[in-house]
Design a protein around this motif. Structure first.
Motif, PDB file in Angstrom:
ATOM      1  N   ASN A  85       0.878  -1.270  -0.107  1.00 23.40           N
ATOM      2  CA  ASN A  85      -0.009  -0.166  -0.094  1.00 23.40           C
ATOM      3  C   ASN A  85       0.946   1.108  -0.032  1.00 23.40           C
ATOM      4  OD1 ASN A  85      -2.355  -1.514   0.155  1.00 23.40           O
ATOM      5  ND2 ASN A  85      -2.484  -1.639   2.386  1.00 23.40           N
ATOM      6  N   LEU A  86       2.046   1.205   0.791  1.00 16.86           N
ATOM      7  CA  LEU A  86       2.883   2.564   0.634  1.00 16.86           C
ATOM      8  C   LEU A  86       3.393   2.595  -0.742  1.00 16.86           C
ATOM      9  CD1 LEU A  86       4.717   2.046   4.205  1.00 16.86           C
ATOM     10  CD2 LEU A  86       2.935   3.657   3.722  1.00 16.86           C
ATOM     11  N   ALA A  87       3.857   1.411  -1.398  1.00 15.19           N
ATOM     12  CA  ALA A  87       4.447   1.576  -2.492  1.00 15.19           C
ATOM     13  C   ALA A  87       3.350   2.214  -3.528  1.00 15.19           C
ATOM     14  CB  ALA A  87       4.893   0.340  -3.382  1.00 15.19           C
ATOM     15  N   ALA A  88       1.876   1.846  -3.531  1.00 12.30           N
ATOM     16  CA  ALA A  88       1.027   2.577  -4.368  1.00 12.30           C
ATOM     17  C   ALA A  88       0.952   3.899  -3.898  1.00 12.30           C
ATOM     18  CB  ALA A  88      -0.348   1.594  -4.187  1.00 12.30           C
ATOM     19  N   ALA A  89       1.025   4.171  -2.826  1.00 14.31           N
ATOM     20  CA  ALA A  89       0.907   5.606  -2.447  1.00 14.31           C
ATOM     21  C   ALA A  89       2.065   6.504  -2.941  1.00 14.31           C
ATOM     22  CB  ALA A  89       0.783   5.811  -0.920  1.00 14.31           C
ATOM     23  N   ALA A  90       3.215   5.838  -2.868  1.00 16.89           N
ATOM     24  CA  ALA A  90       4.359   6.463  -3.538  1.00 16.89           C
ATOM     25  C   ALA A  90       4.348   6.714  -4.986  1.00 16.89           C
ATOM     26  CB  ALA A  90       5.635   5.579  -2.941  1.00 16.89           C
ATOM     27  N   LYS A  91       3.566   5.645  -5.557  1.00 16.71           N
ATOM     28  CA  LYS A  91       3.335   5.681  -7.166  1.00 16.71           C
ATOM     29  C   LYS A  91       2.459   6.719  -7.364  1.00 16.71           C
ATOM     30  CE  LYS A  91       1.926   2.835 -10.991  1.00 16.71           C
ATOM     31  NZ  LYS A  91       1.581   1.593 -11.473  1.00 16.71           N
ATOM     32  N   LEU A  92       1.277   6.973  -6.637  1.00 12.72           N
ATOM     33  CA  LEU A  92       0.401   8.155  -6.812  1.00 12.72           C
ATOM     34  C   LEU A  92       1.239   9.327  -6.542  1.00 12.72           C
ATOM     35  CD1 LEU A  92      -2.535   6.822  -5.129  1.00 12.72           C
ATOM     36  CD2 LEU A  92      -2.443   6.927  -7.661  1.00 12.72           C
ATOM     37  N   ALA A  93       1.833   9.544  -5.758  1.00 12.00           N
ATOM     38  CA  ALA A  93       2.906  10.717  -5.518  1.00 12.00           C
ATOM     39  C   ALA A  93       3.612  11.284  -6.763  1.00 12.00           C
ATOM     40  CB  ALA A  93       3.539  10.624  -4.065  1.00 12.00           C
ATOM     41  N   ASP A  94       4.315   9.961  -7.033  1.00  5.86           N
ATOM     42  CA  ASP A  94       5.316  10.207  -8.564  1.00  5.86           C
ATOM     43  C   ASP A  94       4.220  10.688  -9.645  1.00  5.86           C
ATOM     44  OD1 ASP A  94       7.217   9.459  -7.097  1.00  5.86           O
ATOM     45  OD2 ASP A  94       7.281   7.509  -7.657  1.00  5.86           O
ATOM     46  N   GLU A  95       3.192  10.066  -9.826  1.00  2.70           N
ATOM     47  CA  GLU A  95       2.292  10.450 -10.927  1.00  2.70           C
ATOM     48  C   GLU A  95       1.820  11.928 -10.665  1.00  2.70           C
ATOM     49  OE1 GLU A  95      -0.846   8.042 -10.980  1.00  2.70           O
ATOM     50  OE2 GLU A  95       0.407   6.010 -11.935  1.00  2.70           O
ATOM     51  N   LEU A 153      -5.206  19.385  -8.881  1.00  3.86           N
ATOM     52  CA  LEU A 153      -3.884  18.660  -8.701  1.00  3.86           C
ATOM     53  C   LEU A 153      -3.170  18.588  -7.390  1.00  3.86           C
ATOM     54  CD1 LEU A 153      -1.785  16.567 -10.040  1.00  3.86           C
ATOM     55  CD2 LEU A 153      -0.459  18.573 -10.758  1.00  3.86           C
ATOM     56  N   ILE A 154      -3.069  19.890  -6.696  1.00  2.00           N
ATOM     57  CA  ILE A 154      -2.867  20.178  -5.364  1.00  2.00           C
ATOM     58  C   ILE A 154      -3.572  19.487  -4.239  1.00  2.00           C
ATOM     59  CG2 ILE A 154      -2.508  22.010  -3.700  1.00  2.00           C
ATOM     60  CD1 ILE A 154      -1.419  23.995  -5.973  1.00  2.00           C
ATOM     61  N   GLN A 155      -4.749  19.503  -4.643  1.00  2.00           N
ATOM     62  CA  GLN A 155      -5.757  18.824  -3.668  1.00  2.00           C
ATOM     63  C   GLN A 155      -5.337  17.390  -3.808  1.00  2.00           C
ATOM     64  OE1 GLN A 155      -7.571  20.165  -1.614  1.00  2.00           O
ATOM     65  NE2 GLN A 155      -8.607  18.420  -0.488  1.00  2.00           N
ATOM     66  N   GLU A 156      -5.252  16.848  -5.075  1.00  2.00           N
ATOM     67  CA  GLU A 156      -5.079  15.302  -5.052  1.00  2.00           C
ATOM     68  C   GLU A 156      -3.833  14.806  -4.451  1.00  2.00           C
ATOM     69  OE1 GLU A 156      -5.068  12.044  -8.509  1.00  2.00           O
ATOM     70  OE2 GLU A 156      -5.211  13.904  -8.914  1.00  2.00           O
ATOM     71  N   LYS A 157      -2.531  15.775  -4.612  1.00  2.00           N
ATOM     72  CA  LYS A 157      -1.357  15.490  -3.971  1.00  2.00           C
ATOM     73  C   LYS A 157      -1.511  15.618  -2.462  1.00  2.00           C
ATOM     74  CE  LYS A 157       3.063  17.360  -3.897  1.00  2.00           C
ATOM     75  NZ  LYS A 157       4.028  18.473  -4.205  1.00  2.00           N
ATOM     76  N   PHE A 158      -2.296  16.573  -1.841  1.00  2.00           N
ATOM     77  CA  PHE A 158      -2.463  16.469  -0.260  1.00  2.00           C
ATOM     78  C   PHE A 158      -3.276  15.080   0.043  1.00  2.00           C
ATOM     79  CE2 PHE A 158      -5.269  17.722   2.975  1.00  2.00           C
ATOM     80  CZ  PHE A 158      -4.330  17.882   4.221  1.00  2.00           C
ATOM     81  N   GLU A 159      -4.443  14.907  -0.600  1.00  2.00           N
ATOM     82  CA  GLU A 159      -4.987  13.633  -0.254  1.00  2.00           C
ATOM     83  C   GLU A 159      -4.036  12.498  -0.339  1.00  2.00           C
ATOM     84  OE1 GLU A 159      -7.817  13.231   0.737  1.00  2.00           O
ATOM     85  OE2 GLU A 159      -8.481  15.487   0.772  1.00  2.00           O
ATOM     86  N   VAL A 160      -3.377  12.399  -1.369  1.00  2.00           N
ATOM     87  CA  VAL A 160      -2.249  11.407  -1.510  1.00  2.00           C
ATOM     88  C   VAL A 160      -1.359  11.265  -0.576  1.00  2.00           C
ATOM     89  CG1 VAL A 160      -0.349  10.300  -3.015  1.00  2.00           C
ATOM     90  CG2 VAL A 160      -2.532  11.114  -3.975  1.00  2.00           C
ATOM     91  N   LYS A 161      -0.900  12.552   0.008  1.00  2.00           N
ATOM     92  CA  LYS A 161       0.159  12.452   1.029  1.00  2.00           C
ATOM     93  C   LYS A 161      -0.501  12.153   2.494  1.00  2.00           C
ATOM     94  CE  LYS A 161       3.538  15.794   3.235  1.00  2.00           C
ATOM     95  NZ  LYS A 161       3.763  16.973   3.090  1.00  2.00           N
ATOM     96  N   LYS A 162      -1.726  12.620   2.583  1.00  2.00           N
ATOM     97  CA  LYS A 162      -2.430  12.246   3.723  1.00  2.00           C
ATOM     98  C   LYS A 162      -2.974  10.636   3.704  1.00  2.00           C
ATOM     99  CE  LYS A 162      -6.671  13.521   6.186  1.00  2.00           C
ATOM    100  NZ  LYS A 162      -7.881  14.270   6.088  1.00  2.00           N
ATOM    101  N   LEU A 163      -2.919  10.053   2.652  1.00  2.00           N
ATOM    102  CA  LEU A 163      -3.411   8.680   2.487  1.00  2.00           C
ATOM    103  C   LEU A 163      -2.015   8.029   2.935  1.00  2.00           C
ATOM    104  CD1 LEU A 163      -5.048   6.142   1.895  1.00  2.00           C
ATOM    105  CD2 LEU A 163      -4.402   6.597  -0.399  1.00  2.00           C
ATOM    106  N   ALA A 164      -0.612   8.348   2.457  1.00  2.00           N
ATOM    107  CA  ALA A 164       0.373   7.692   2.673  1.00  2.00           C
ATOM    108  C   ALA A 164       0.749   7.740   4.276  1.00  2.00           C
ATOM    109  CB  ALA A 164       1.695   8.409   1.903  1.00  2.00           C
ATOM    110  N   ASN A 165       0.471   8.874   4.803  1.00  2.00           N
ATOM    111  CA  ASN A 165       0.848   9.029   6.262  1.00  2.00           C
ATOM    112  C   ASN A 165      -0.110   8.399   7.045  1.00  2.00           C
ATOM    113  OD1 ASN A 165       2.869  10.934   5.978  1.00  2.00           O
ATOM    114  ND2 ASN A 165       1.293  12.808   5.911  1.00  2.00           N
TER     115      ASN A 165
END
Length: 492
Positions: A85-95, A153-165
């Motif tokens: 799951n963390l790898a998937a979150a990192a992938k989303l962050a890269d995207e 995109l910024i909102q999605e990035k924030f959500e992705v970071k929040k999901l990773a944490n």
């Protein structure tokens, strides 16, 4: 001149919006239908098809779910799942980063395109100028939409970071929970083992009790058989058994009478012997021949030499009775036995006008009643304390009669008064401790202590029991330190 058509907007929007990941799947292509029930509860509307699965399928499905739930995941499995799951979150962050780069490039291109169109508008006229202005408005609209996409995109990035944490925290919490459950399981296993062990011990004890009860029952059966046999024997020979019983009673009576007569004869012989000895004796020892008393020489004849003008020396017989051990310092008419004299015969030599008279105790010196138990109680402690009064220091009388503490420990002996320490010495070969071998009424309560060469004390205890107990406890602790503690003549 280049003409920009409205199709450019649609193509750029399609390129700026990435497709949904292929890993995402939806149960249906439309939203479910709900309705509000009582107390604002959300209820799903029943579907048109009311034909549910069969009972067999429901049982099989629930069995499968229960078996899957029964399988407990290990820490490694949970860690691997959360790592995925963390790898998937990192992938989303890269995207998201790639989208940010693409957005930045789009802004640059739109700015260049607008600048070019602005330069063209100044050189165009008529219909071409209107087309250029229309293209400029389209570029500005694209810039607005691109800015909106950047916000999304910024909102999605924030959500992705929040999901990773959240996934990271969930992974740590899961590991802690699994470790806690593991420790609980280990504790339950240990308690179960203890319970099983107790049950095993109880079963073994029950088996032993059953064996003992069985043996007891066998013994009782044998006793009953013997009693039955005796009754049968008595029934067949009653007169013979009764005669034997009468004979035994008569023999017991005769033995009792003869023993009483023998005791009387022994007493009479002892009295006669003592009277004859007293007639032949010049001196006798007066006092109880036990520990804690004083023995005093007394003349029993008018012709006896005066003791004050005679030379006196006390001895103790060795354990085998073949040697006489001199008691140094015991040259008075009075002597108080000490623990080393218990079980031995004491002798006194009186030398007067070249003639020597020897007087001995009739029996070995006996121990005091209750002294052994008292000493055993003191030996269980790390140190024993006795209240004493200093009578002499280095052979000189001490005028003070204040009470001091005589502390006998396992490694040393200490004499102190409150916080003031008079002497404190460890057990050594130069240390002496014995009963006082002088004259006086307090000889049975006094002891002689030499901590080291050049320093000696005469201490008077509260009772004879305290004095003898202090000597015995000190000698036992000294013996544990490989030191023989005694008087000057007791160092063998």
């Amino acid at each position: 001149m280049t003409k920009i058509s409205p199709e450019i907007e649609e193509s750029m929007l399609k390129e700026s919006i990435l497709a949904v990941s292929a890993d995402v799947s939806f149960a249906s292509d439309h939203f479910p239908k709900y309705k509000l029930g009582p107390e604002n509860q959300i209820l799903e509307e029943p579907k048109g098809d009311n034909n549910g699965p069969s009972l067999k399928e429901v049982v099989e499905r629930e069995t499968t779910q229960l078996s899957e739930q029964h399988k407990r995941l290990s820490v490694r499995d949970l860690a691997s799942k959360f790592d995925k799951n963390l790898a998937a979150a990192a992938k989303l962050a890269d995207e998201a980063k790639l989208r940010e780069v693409a957005s930045l490039e789009g802004h640059v291109l739109l700015k260049k395109l607008r600048d070019a169109l602005e330069s063209l508008r100044g050189r165009m006229a008529g219909r071409n100028k209107e087309d250029v202005e229309k293209a400029i408005s389209m570029v500005e609209a694209l810039a607005v939409k691109l800015t909106q996409k950047e916000g999304e995109l910024i909102q999605e990035k924030f959500e992705v970071k929040k999901l990773a944490n959240f996934l990271k925290q969930a992974s740590e919490d899961a590991k802690k929970l699994v470790n806690q459950e593991k420790s609980f399981a280990c504790a339950e296993i240990e308690s179960a083992r203890a319970v099983v062990q107790r049950f095993g011990e109880a079963l073994e004890e029950q088996e032993k009790n059953s064996e003992i009860s069985q043996k007891t029952q066998e013994v009782e059966e044998l006793i009953e058989e013997v009693q039955v046999a005796r009754r049968i024997k008595l029934m067949h020979q009653p007169s013979k058994v009764m005669g034997m019983e009468h004979e035994l009673r008569a023999l017991r009576t005769q033995i009792r009478e003869k023993s009483i007569f023998s005791v009387k004869l022994q007493k009479e012989l002892a009295l006669n012997k003592k009277a004859e000895e007293n007639k032949s004796r010049v001196y006798i020892l007066h006092g109880s021949e036990t520990l804690g008393s004083c023995l005093r020489l007394q003349p029993c004849s008018d012709n006896a030499p005066v003791l004050s003008k005679s030379s006196i020396q006390w001895y103790r017989m060795s354990s085998d009775g073949n040697q006489q051990e001199i008691i140094s310092g015991a040259n008075k008419i009075m002597y108080a036995p000490e623990p080393l004299d218990v079980g031995r015969i004491l002798l006194v030599d009186i030398l007067s006008n070249g003639q020597k008279v020897t007087v001995t105790t009739s029996i070995p010196i006996g121990s005091a009643a209750g002294l052994g138990g008292y000493v055993e109680t003191l030996l269980r402690k790390s140190s024993s304390e006795f209240n004493v009064v200093i009578s002499q220091i280095n052979g000189q009388d001490h005028p003070s009669h204040s009470t001091h503490a005589f502390n006998v420990g396992k490694m040393r002996i200490k004499l102190c008064r409150g916080w003031i320490t008079k002497s404190r010495e460890i057990y050594s070969t130069s240390m002496l401790l014995c009963g006082v071998r002088g004259d006086g009424n307090a000889a049975a309560k006094s002891l002689f202590w030499q901590p080291r060469k050049g320093l000696s004390y005469v201490l008077t205890c509260e009772s004879e029991r305290e004095r003898n107990a202090a000597i015995m406890v000190a000698r036992k602790h000294a013996l544990d330190c490989s030191v023989m503690l005694g008087g000057a003549d007791d160092q063998m």
